[in-house]
Scaffold this motif. Structure first.
Motif, PDB file in Angstrom:
ATOM      1  N   VAL A 876       0.844  -1.211   0.000  1.00 14.20           N
ATOM      2  CA  VAL A 876       0.000   0.000   0.000  1.00 14.20           C
ATOM      3  C   VAL A 876       0.863   1.239   0.000  1.00 14.20           C
ATOM      4  CG1 VAL A 876      -1.648   1.334   1.364  1.00 14.20           C
ATOM      5  CG2 VAL A 876      -1.952  -1.134   1.070  1.00 14.20           C
ATOM      6  N   ILE A 877       1.930   1.201   0.794  1.00 11.12           N
ATOM      7  CA  ILE A 877       2.817   2.371   0.871  1.00 11.12           C
ATOM      8  C   ILE A 877       3.442   2.633  -0.505  1.00 11.12           C
ATOM      9  CG2 ILE A 877       4.953   3.252   1.871  1.00 11.12           C
ATOM     10  CD1 ILE A 877       4.180   1.712   4.427  1.00 11.12           C
ATOM     11  N   GLN A 878       3.956   1.532  -1.121  1.00 14.00           N
ATOM     12  CA  GLN A 878       4.543   1.711  -2.445  1.00 14.00           C
ATOM     13  C   GLN A 878       3.510   2.230  -3.435  1.00 14.00           C
ATOM     14  OE1 GLN A 878       6.166  -2.127  -3.450  1.00 14.00           O
ATOM     15  NE2 GLN A 878       7.804  -2.036  -1.908  1.00 14.00           N
ATOM     16  N   LYS A 879       2.341   1.637  -3.380  1.00 15.86           N
ATOM     17  CA  LYS A 879       1.283   2.033  -4.312  1.00 15.86           C
ATOM     18  C   LYS A 879       0.964   3.521  -4.172  1.00 15.86           C
ATOM     19  CE  LYS A 879      -2.862   1.159  -3.235  1.00 15.86           C
ATOM     20  NZ  LYS A 879      -4.133   0.478  -2.899  1.00 15.86           N
ATOM     21  N   VAL A 881       2.821   5.947  -2.903  1.00 15.01           N
ATOM     22  CA  VAL A 881       3.926   6.826  -3.318  1.00 15.01           C
ATOM     23  C   VAL A 881       3.964   6.952  -4.827  1.00 15.01           C
ATOM     24  CG1 VAL A 881       6.434   7.087  -3.364  1.00 15.01           C
ATOM     25  CG2 VAL A 881       5.245   6.423  -1.243  1.00 15.01           C
ATOM     26  N   ARG A 882       3.934   5.779  -5.504  1.00 11.72           N
ATOM     27  CA  ARG A 882       3.955   5.818  -6.959  1.00 11.72           C
ATOM     28  C   ARG A 882       2.716   6.535  -7.511  1.00 11.72           C
ATOM     29  NH1 ARG A 882       5.706  -0.561  -7.396  1.00 11.72           N
ATOM     30  NH2 ARG A 882       7.896  -0.283  -6.768  1.00 11.72           N
ATOM     31  N   GLY A 883       1.617   6.188  -6.897  1.00 10.09           N
ATOM     32  CA  GLY A 883       0.377   6.871  -7.360  1.00 10.09           C
ATOM     33  C   GLY A 883       0.453   8.380  -7.166  1.00 10.09           C
ATOM     34  N   TRP A 884       1.083   8.806  -6.054  1.00  8.14           N
ATOM     35  CA  TRP A 884       1.188  10.263  -5.816  1.00  8.14           C
ATOM     36  C   TRP A 884       2.037  10.918  -6.878  1.00  8.14           C
ATOM     37  CZ3 TRP A 884       5.377  13.418  -4.521  1.00  8.14           C
ATOM     38  CH2 TRP A 884       5.030  14.729  -4.150  1.00  8.14           C
ATOM     39  N   LEU A 885       3.121  10.316  -7.237  1.00  9.07           N
ATOM     40  CA  LEU A 885       3.972  10.880  -8.271  1.00  9.07           C
ATOM     41  C   LEU A 885       3.242  10.942  -9.604  1.00  9.07           C
ATOM     42  CD1 LEU A 885       7.345   9.087  -7.381  1.00  9.07           C
ATOM     43  CD2 LEU A 885       6.730  11.478  -6.952  1.00  9.07           C
ATOM     44  N   ALA A 886       2.554   9.824  -9.942  1.00 11.00           N
ATOM     45  CA  ALA A 886       1.811   9.817 -11.218  1.00 11.00           C
ATOM     46  C   ALA A 886       0.706  10.858 -11.200  1.00 11.00           C
ATOM     47  CB  ALA A 886       1.258   8.410 -11.486  1.00 11.00           C
ATOM     48  N   ARG A 887       0.057  11.007 -10.045  1.00  9.44           N
ATOM     49  CA  ARG A 887      -1.057  11.965  -9.981  1.00  9.44           C
ATOM     50  C   ARG A 887      -0.566  13.396 -10.095  1.00  9.44           C
ATOM     51  NH1 ARG A 887      -3.067   8.331  -6.218  1.00  9.44           N
ATOM     52  NH2 ARG A 887      -2.155   9.511  -4.489  1.00  9.44           N
ATOM     53  N   GLN A 888       0.592  13.642  -9.556  1.00  9.80           N
ATOM     54  CA  GLN A 888       1.113  14.996  -9.661  1.00  9.80           C
ATOM     55  C   GLN A 888       1.302  15.365 -11.131  1.00  9.80           C
ATOM     56  OE1 GLN A 888       1.534  17.274  -7.276  1.00  9.80           O
ATOM     57  NE2 GLN A 888       0.540  15.772  -5.948  1.00  9.80           N
ATOM     58  N   TRP A 889       1.926  14.471 -11.915  1.00  3.81           N
ATOM     59  CA  TRP A 889       2.103  14.757 -13.343  1.00  3.81           C
ATOM     60  C   TRP A 889       0.764  14.853 -14.049  1.00  3.81           C
ATOM     61  CZ3 TRP A 889       0.841  11.922 -17.727  1.00  3.81           C
ATOM     62  CH2 TRP A 889       1.364  12.439 -18.914  1.00  3.81           C
TER      63      TRP A 889
END
Length: 1858
Positions: A876-879, A881-889
């Motif tokens: 969940v933590i990895q998901k 973090v990655r999701g946050w980066l993708a969402r920012q873009w």
């Protein structure tokens, strides 16, 4: 007596039987009594049946009980059965049930101590009893005091009030209230405040002579007789006090729960004061003489405050601080002396320890040596014939000697204080009469009775003898007055008992003889008594078991006296050596400041008071007696006179004083021994009634004819017992005949001159006959009514039964069918019900199973979830973090895209929204359209103009295009011709057909393709149309919702606005009411101050007159400063204070005899009143300044509108100047031509004709110059008007006056010119021919006249236009104010709206405002255009007229014949004739004559009847107008001051004449209205005519004098109310309460010795018609005098308030008036008063509301008074009555007939409980002296001043009309 009334002992008769607990108990006979019966069968009130055995010897029957209607009577002698149980029961009922503590018993007032403070002694009660007859009001100590005061004034005989009773019965309080009554009603003859000093003696005597006992917290331990002296006007001038029987033993000994004299405890409580530190005092428990009773504190009493009161009383009586400190030193020394401890030295001697601190303090305080005092306290000196021995004494004797010294010192101090109190109360004024108040012990008997009780009972025997003789004398006088046979009444004579005590060889003689014996003792004296009196006197007895006591049969009871201590107390010895030590205190004191003790003891004989007081013991131990007369030093034998001898002499002196006066008796009764409020112990009450002589009075009255009725009262009461044939015109003969039939025994009654006398019990017998007769009549009425009701009820029942049977049978059939239907329905219901129950049970089980499964499965799922959660945390933590980066873009890209889309969509949406807004006409479009509307209007106007220009250019272009089009058409026609030729060519080309067909096919194919495309487009359009329609529908729905929300918001706004409006209206109403209340209170306070001011002025005038009369004036006339009145008027208009000060300075030698303190108090009071008045005036001036500033703002707005008018006037003046110049030029040319003609014809310039014409021409030129000056004057006048507008002055009389003067001058000049011309015309005939060419001169004069008329008309027109313009501007200003208020309201409403609605409402309001302003501006523009056109037209007309006049001057000429034949009229410029200006001129020396004839000697009756109302006021004002016209300041002020002073003088002289006061009230108000109406103030000029406005004052502002005259009117109004009150006061009680307006409604109850005023109207008594006639007389007099209607309404309101208040107060103080029938009489009388108001059209003046308390009291007497519902109705009905008044009426409610019932105590308590929460004053009576604040509304007069004619009867021929 009861044997004579044995016929009354029948079944149900009520009797009294003896009882051990209650003394007497009520019982009722259950069986008729027959002669010979030995017992009576009785039933007690609790239902117990008993047998009462009669005495076998006497066979006396028990006492009969009085009828219920007689119970609770004010006078015990009014009872039909006069005996002990009747008296006791009547007192108990009044005391317990009615809370009435006073009751008459013949001439005696019985006062029962309530042990509670009652609100019945206030000043309002005193005023209510003042001037009333003793029997007219309920019993009260004030009634006795008023009777004594009235008899003193009427009979010129001194009076005495004898107050007696046990300790704690309330004697001191009763005496105190009697003295307070005298001090209040009589006042004092001087300003020394004697009445205050008389009352101030009470705190002093209570402090030194009162103490706490077991029976009373403030028991008087001495007797006193106070003589209150009066002068010839019956005002208090002084007082003198005698004291008797001071209880000296209380100084050294007090029993348990008792205290020493109050002064000791007051000193101890105030020991902390700095000035008392030297006394070395402490707590009361520290001293022996104050701690023996073990009760040093009295509940509710602050000894410190009482000490302050005592010191203030000392100061008021003239005892200075040094003497007070000396007194306190002596008292402190007594306390220290009591603490001196004497010890045994041996069995025969005693000693005082050295340096005893208390003895040291005693010696320092009294100024003696320690050695001398300690020595003589333990030793005594024995003298023999040859030697003197000093013998020590044992401790017990030394202690007794110490106590004897303390008692002796206190007795001397007591006598000294009494002496100085008498000195302070004595004045130099000769005493004309006095009223004595005797406060002395009543009869006393204790378990152990000693010498004190013997003296007290001896005094009471003497007083009882005097009382018996007085009662016997009154009875004899009554019988002789009525001329009935006099029968000797046997009454108890206690002279044998008095002889036993005071005769030769009596008890006192034997006691004095035994005291002279060397070895006399109490035992030997007792044996002498036994030997002397035991066998010779039946009143003397010896106890069986004692040889040291004796029994005396007193008038009240047998008393056993113990002989022990008689000799010692009779001797009253004290150690002479101790007295000598005290006498020597002056030489032994170093500071020589303490001399009070020396003054007491330096001469024993001089220390005795000269008033003959004999203080002695008043308790149970030792006593001191003050000798009856002052004596000088005599022989030692006389100095050794015993206490008994002194007391006998003082008592003899007292009896001589009482016998020389008319006595009044007050017997105080102590209801219980526990000081419980309103608790009645029958045993103690009977004991005191027997002892005080009340029962003896009853016995004397019962032995004769106690019941007395007038013939009228008897006829009214017992008319029901008479038959019609028995009623004769002579009521006296009728009563005689009827009574002879009703009562057979002639001895039971006697017929007097005015009354019928009945034996005891006869009234009860007549009442029984009357009740039986009424009962029989009631039974007959009830029988007939019940028969009628029963038959009606039977017929109704029979008809109802038949109907019920018919309906019942049908009902039963319907019930059967209904039952069958219900049975079937019940079966069906049961089936479905059972099914429902089973189904419900199944569902419950199913739901339970599902719930269990759900819980279990949830638990398992949660467990699994927890496991998965732990495994996937890292994922969940990895998901995330990655999701946050993708969402920012993604978000950054998305925001850019969305922004672009939003911009595009916004553009499209704006377009669509714009269309939709246009279609739906939404609110937002409306808002935007209206943005900047005020600017767009002008822009649109300019655009319209531009468009018009463009339209013209377009039209020109269209014209050019039409021309070019025509050319083009021609060219096209030619082209068409050419094409037709080409068509012919085409036809020839047939070979091209095939090609065309192919082309056709191709075109068809294209057509089909086009149709398909068209169809596709149509489908898309349809889809788009449907979408748009759907969107429009949605928008419409949204619009509908918005409209609905808008309507809801508008409705909510309206509701809120309405609520706010109502709330503001209520708040404004409440605030207005509060302001009105405050204003009325302020007016009342101000008018009360004026009244007080007037009273002080009158008192000061009286003092000046007294001084002037006491100091004979020197012959000659003394002039006063002529400028004095002017200065006084200028600076002090409000009063004559400055004049009084001037007079006081001028007569300084006369005023030296006035009390300085009085002058200072008067000046201080007047200064305070002036300051108060000045503050009120300043406040009024501030308000006026605010009003003036508001007016200034209004006038500033008027100036702008006046500018155009002034410019027009300026233009018109310039044109007039040019016309005048033109006329002057024409005249100059005419003069030149005339000179040429004259020279040609006459040839000599100096000929007479030439001179005459030249003179006339010069006069014409001068006339033209004058007209030019007039034009300049007009210009200056207009400029002055402009300046007057700037200074807010609207009157133009001065300029008119200047104009009139200038015109008068011009007229004289022209008249002289015409006379010269006329003389020249009378010259010889040849000269007439020379004047033929001079006819133009007449035309010139006519032109000048026309010009003058034109100028005057223009000025009048200008003034009228100016007035109209001012009115219009005022209207505009009012509109602006209204608009401002409306704007504020809208703003307040908008602030409460939400922001969106606020913006919308603001836009709508702004649009509306701008539109209205544009419309108004357009209207004003059009109006100005019309005005300009009108003015231009007028200007042209005037120019044309002037041109025609100028042309006319050069035209036609007059022939000589015409000149001679026509009558020549005087040539004069027309002007206004001299009219009367409404002024009266008088000379300065005629001012006194004017005031004398018009005010001082004027008879109101003649003026009111024959002349116009208010004529003196008009004449005075017209004189003021002339003084103002000639600008004579001195004349104005002196006339106004003289007028005010003269009116005050005539009112002081004839203030008791209603007609005079009413006349001058009307004229003063009219004078005040004239000063306002003609003041020039616009507020008072609204109703004036044009002529009245011209008569306004022009030079002086008399606003300050208006205030002075308003104050004078207030004083006259109050004098008028007082005068009316004096006239109405005697009528009110008789007319409203006592007179039977409805005859036969109320029966007269039996009356006692205190005869009440008859309720039957006899000759000379006032009736309701008398009141109505008097009110009508008042009203007609005021109307004849021209009193303002509003003022008449206020007077009538005050009259009705007085009537209601006096009637209600008397109702609350008269028990006999509180009955149901009297309530009906009162309501009828009130209705007659209301009818009078209707006849006079005064129902709206507020007079009816003032009677509301009386109306509610009358209703309270008539309503039911039993249940809780009745209590609730009473509480809601009696809202204007106070709780005390309601309870008082209920307590006083008395049945007149047996059919009425009394109000129960429980019901009264219920009323009190319900009214507990009322916030009101506890005042019982209404304030009859209250005067409503008066106002004088402005009432302008329509009478023209110039039309007033002065009649010759006024003797005012010296006045000249101007």
């Amino acid at each position: 007596m009861n044997q004579e009334l044995d016929y009354m002992f029948v079944e149900f008769a009520r009797v009294w039987i003896p009882d051990a607990e209650e003394v007497w108990k009520s019982a009722e006979l259950t069986k008729d009594y027959k002669n010979g019966d030995g017992s009576l069968q009785l039933t007690l009130e609790d239902g117990t049946n008993i047998e009462h055995n009669l005495d076998p010897k006497t066979k006396n029957l028990p006492y009969l009980r009085n009828p219920d209607i007689l119970v609770g009577e004010n006078d015990l002698t009014a009872l039909s059965y006069l005996h002990e149980p009747a008296v006791l029961h009547n007192l108990k009922v009044r005391f317990i049930d009615s809370k009435l503590i006073y009751t008459y018993c013949g001439i005696v007032l019985v006062a029962i101590n309530p042990y509670e403070t009652l609100p019945i002694y206030g000043s309002d009660i005193i005023n209510a009893y003042s001037g009333q007859n003793m029997g007219d009001m309920d019993p009260h100590i004030f009634a006795v005091a008023e009777e004594a005061y009235k008899q003193m004034a009427r009979d010129e005989r001194n009076q005495s009030i004898i107050v007696s009773g046990e300790s704690g019965a309330g004697k001191t309080v009763s005496a105190k209230y009697a003295m307070r009554y005298f001090a209040t009603v009589s006042g004092s003859a001087s300003e020394a405040n004697v009445e205050e000093k008389v009352l101030a003696s009470n705190p002093i005597m209570e402090a030194i002579g009162n103490a706490k006992t077991t029976r009373n917290d403030n028991s008087s331990r001495f007797g006193k007789y106070i003589e209150i002296g009066f002068d010839t006007r019956y005002r208090i001038i002084g007082a003198n006090m005698r004291t008797y029987l001071l209880e000296k033993s209380r100084v050294v000994f007090q029993a348990d729960e008792e205290r020493n004299y109050h002064i000791f405890y007051q000193l101890c409580a105030s020991a902390h004061l700095p000035e008392l530190k030297a006394l070395r005092l402490g707590d009361a428990n520290d001293f022996l003489y104050t701690r023996q009773g073990r009760s040093p504190v009295i509940d509710g009493v602050d000894d410190t405050m009482e000490f302050s009161t005592t010191r203030h009383a000392f100061t008021l009586l003239g005892i200075n601080e040094s003497y007070q400190m000396s007194l306190f030193q002596v008292l402190a020394a007594i306390l220290h002396l009591g603490n001196v401890e004497i010890k045994d030295r041996d069995s025969d001697s005693s000693i005082i320890a050295p340096n005893n601190r208390h003895l040291t303090a005693f010696c320092e305080l009294v100024g003696v040596t320690y050695q001398d005092m300690s020595h003589w306290l333990c030793h005594r000196k024995l003298k023999t014939a040859t030697e003197t021995y000093i013998k020590p004494i044992p401790r017990l004797q030394a202690t007794n000697a110490r106590d004897a010294l303390s008692k002796h010192i206190y007795a001397k101090l007591f006598n000294w204080i009494v002496e100085h109190v008498n000195k302070a109360l004595i004045t130099n004024v000769k005493q004309h009469s006095f009223i004595g108040v005797l406060d002395i012990y009543g009869f006393e008997t204790f378990e152990i009775n000693s010498f004190e009780q013997f003296c007290i009972n001896y005094a009471n025997e003497k007083l009882q003898q005097q009382f018996n003789m007085h009662v016997f004398k009154l009875e004899q006088e009554e019988y002789m007055k009525e001329q009935i046979p006099w029968t000797l009444i046997d009454f108890y004579d206690n002279q044998p008992c008095i002889n036993l005590i005071e005769a030769k060889m009596g008890i006192l003689d034997l006691l004095d003889e035994e005291c002279k014996m060397p070895r006399g003792s109490d035992d030997s004296w007792a044996q002498k008594l036994y030997n002397t009196h035991l066998k010779t006197c039946s009143l003397f007895e010896k106890p069986r078991l004692s040889n040291r006591a004796f029994i005396i049969q007193h008038f009240a009871d047998k008393v056993e006296y113990q002989c022990e201590g008689f000799l010692e107390k009779n001797k009253d010895t004290v150690n002479e050596e101790q007295i000598n030590v005290l006498k020597a205190s002056k030489v032994s004191v170093t500071n020589a400041k303490f001399d009070l003790l020396v003054e007491l003891f330096q001469d024993e004989d001089k220390a005795i008071s000269p008033t003959g007081q004999a203080p002695g013991a008043g308790g149970r131990t030792r006593l001191s007696v003050k000798p009856a007369k002052s004596r000088t030093a005599t022989t030692s034998k006389e100095h050794k006179k015993t206490v008994g001898c002194q007391f006998r002499n003082s008592l003899q002196m007292l009896m001589e004083t009482l016998n020389a006066t008319t006595p009044h008796y007050v017997r105080c009764i102590k209801p219980n021994d526990f000081k419980l409020a309103f608790s009645f112990d029958p045993k103690r009450a009977v004991q005191q009634l027997r002892a005080c002589g009340v029962l003896e009075t009853i016995r004397i009255s019962a032995a004769g004819f106690p019941s007395r009725w007038t013939y009228q009262e008897f006829f009214s009461r017992y008319r029901v017992l008479m038959k019609q044939k028995d009623v004769l015109p002579d009521k006296k003969l009728t009563c005689r005949n009827v009574l002879e039939k009703l009562v057979q025994d002639q001895d039971k009654y006697q017929f007097g001159k005015t009354k019928i006398f009945f034996r005891a019990g006869q009234v009860a017998y007549l009442e029984k006959l009357r009740a039986d007769k009424l009962r029989v009549a009631c039974i007959r009425i009830q029988k007939t009514i019940r028969c009628w009701l029963a038959r009606k009820k039977y017929l109704r029942k029979r008809s109802a039964a038949i109907t019920i049977q018919r309906f019942t049978r049908g009902y039963q059939a319907r019930c059967l069918a209904k039952f069958m239907r219900r049975t079937q329905a019940a079966t069906t219901i049961q089936k479905y019900q059972r099914m429902h129950v089973e189904r419900k049970r199944y569902k419950q089980k199913q739901a339970a199973a599902l719930a269990m499964q759900t819980i279990l499965r949830a638990y398992m799922a949660r467990q699994k979830y927890q496991a998965l959660l732990r495994e996937h945390k890292a994922l969940v933590i990895q998901k995330h973090v990655r999701g946050w980066l993708a969402r920012q873009w993604y978000k950054r890209c998305l925001r850019a895209i969305v922004y672009l889309q939003c911009c595009i969509r916004r553009m499209k949406a704006k377009r669509e929204l714009k269309k939709l807004k246009i279609e739906a006409r939404s609110v937002e479009h409306f808002k935007k359209l209206n943005i900047g509307m005020e600017n767009k209007i002008m822009q649109l106007q300019r655009k319209i103009d531009e468009q018009n220009k463009e339209n013209r250019a377009v039209n020109e272009r269209l014209t050019g295009l039409e021309n070019s089009h025509a050319t083009e058409s021609e060219r096209m026609r030619s082209e068409l011709t050419r094409l037709r030729g080409a068509e012919e060519d085409a036809r020839n080309n047939a070979n091209r057909l095939a090609t065309l067909l192919e082309e056709l096919e191709r075109l068809k194919k294209e057509l089909r393709t086009t149709q398909q495309e068209k169809k596709t487009i149509e489908d898309w359009a349809q889809t788009y149309r449907d979408e748009m329609e759907q969107m429009v529908a949605e928008l419409k729905d949204q619009n509908g919702l918005l409209k609905k929300d808008k309507n809801d918001l508008n409705r909510l706004i309206q509701e809120q606005s309405q609520q706010m409006t109502e709330k503001m209206a209520r708040a404004i109403a409440e605030e207005t009411q509060q302001l009105e209340t405050d204003l009325n209170e302020e007016r009342s306070r101000y008018q009360n101050l004026l009244t007080e001011h007037l009273r002080l002025e009158e008192k000061y005038d009286d003092l000046k007159e007294d001084m002037a009369s006491s100091n004979a004036p020197k012959p000659g006339h003394r002039r006063t400063d002529s400028t004095h009145s002017s200065n006084e008027s200028e600076y002090t208009y409000n009063s004559e204070y400055a004049e009084l000060e001037e007079g006081s300075r001028a007569t300084e030698d006369v005023t030296r005899g006035i009390d300085t303190s009085l002058t200072l108090k008067l000046q201080k009071r007047l200064t305070e009143l002036e300051q108060e008045k000045q503050s009120l005036r300043n406040e009024l001036e501030n308000k006026e300044e605010q009003f003036q500033r508001a007016r200034a703002r209004d006038d500033a707005e008027h100036k702008k509108a006046r500018g155009a008018e002034l410019e027009y006037e300026s233009l018109k003046r310039q044109e007039l100047e040019s016309e005048n110049k033109k006329l002057k030029h024409n005249l100059a040319e005419m003069r030149q031509s005339l000179l040429g003609n004259a020279g040609a014809s006459a040839g000599a310039p100096g000929s007479p004709a030439y001179k005459v014409l030249l003179d006339q021409l010069n006069a014409s030129c001068e006339e033209l110059d004058v007209r030019k000056e007039e034009v300049l004057i007009l210009r200056s006048q207009l400029v002055s008007q402009k300046e007057a507008m700037q200074h807010k002055e609207t009157m133009t009389e001065p300029s008119h006056y200047v104009e009139d003067v200038s015109k008068l001058k011009d007229s004289n000049e022209i008249k002289q010119a015409y006379i010269g011309l006329k003389e020249s015309n009378r010259s010889p005939s040849p000269d007439f021919h020379k004047l033929n060419e001079d006819g133009e001169l007449w035309l010139v004069y006519e032109g000048l006249k026309e010009t003058n008329r034109l100028l005057e008309s223009q000025m009048q027109t200008q003034r009228r236009s100016y007035d109209n313009e001012v009115e219009s501007l005022r209207g505009e200003l009012q509109n602006v104010k209204e608009e401002n208020n409306r704007q504020q309201q809208l703003l307040a409403q908008n602030l409460q709206l939400p922001p969106e609605a606020r913006i919308e409402a603001s836009l709508q309001h702004e649009i509306t405002r701008l539109t209205n302003e544009n419309l108004d501006l357009m209207e004003q523009l059009e109006k100005q255009d019309r005005t300009i056109r009108k003015l231009k037209k007028q200007l042209k007309v005037y120019s044309k007229r002037i041109g025609e006049m100028g042309a006319g001057q050069t035209e036609g000429q007059t022939s000589p014949g015409q000149m001679v034949d026509e009558p020549i009229r005087p040539v004069n410029i027309p002007r206004r004739e001299k009219d009367f200006q409404g002024m009266l001129e008088y000379k300065k020396e005629d001012e006194l004559k004017l005031v004398k004839n018009l005010i001082l000697e004027l008879k109101p009756r003649g003026v009111a009847v024959n002349l116009i109302p208010g004529l003196p006021a008009y004449i005075l004002f017209m004189c003021i107008r002339h003084a103002d016209y000639v600008n004579d300041d001195q004349k104005v002020r002196t006339l106004l001051t003289s007028t005010i002073n003269s009116i005050k003088k005539i009112l002081k002289k004839r203030g008791d004449d209603f007609e005079t006061v009413s006349f001058w009230l009307s004229n003063t108000c009219r004078f005040l209205h004239c000063l306002k109406q003609y003041s020039g103030d616009e507020a008072f000029m609204k109703h004036n005519t044009q002529r009245q406005n011209e008569h306004c004052l022009s030079n002086f502002d008399l606003a300050e004098y208006r205030q002075v005259i308003s104050d004078l009117a207030i004083q006259i109004y109050q004098q008028l109310i007082k005068c009316m009150e004096n006239i109405l006061q005697p009528m009110i009680v008789s007319g409203m309460l006592e007179h039977e307006t409805i005859q036969g409604v109320s029966g007269v109850k039996p009356t006692g010795l205190r005869k009440r005023t008859s309720s039957i109207a006899d000759e000379g008594t006032y009736t309701l018609d008398s009141i109505l006639r008097q009110l009508s007389a008042f009203h007609s007099t005021m109307c004849q005098h021209g009193t303002d209607p509003e003022l008449i309404k206020q007077v009538v309101k005050q009259q009705f308030y007085i009537i209601g208040a006096v009637t209600l107060n008397n109702l609350l103080l008269r028990k006999d008036m509180c009955s149901w029938s009297k309530g009906m009489q009162i309501r009828y009388n009130v209705s007659q008063l209301e009818e009078w108001l209707r006849d006079k059209s005064l129902m709206l003046c507020g007079a009816k509301e003032t009677l509301e308390p009386l109306i509610q009291a009358a209703q309270l007497l008539q309503v039911k008074k039993k249940t809780d519902e009745d209590a609730e109705a009473i509480c809601s009905m009696c809202h204007t009555l106070t709780t005390a008044q309601i309870v008082k009426v209920l307590n006083l409610y008395t049945p007149v007939n047996e059919f009425e019932e009394r109000v129960s105590v429980a019901f009264i308590r219920t009323i009190q409980t319900r009214l507990r929460d009322r916030c009101e004053t506890p005042q019982l009576l209404m304030d009859t002296k209250m005067i409503y604040p008066v106002t004088f509304p402005f009432n302008p007069s329509s009478l023209a001043l110039e039309t007033i004619q002065i009649p010759g009867s006024l003797n005012l021929a010296f006045l000249t009309r101007v």
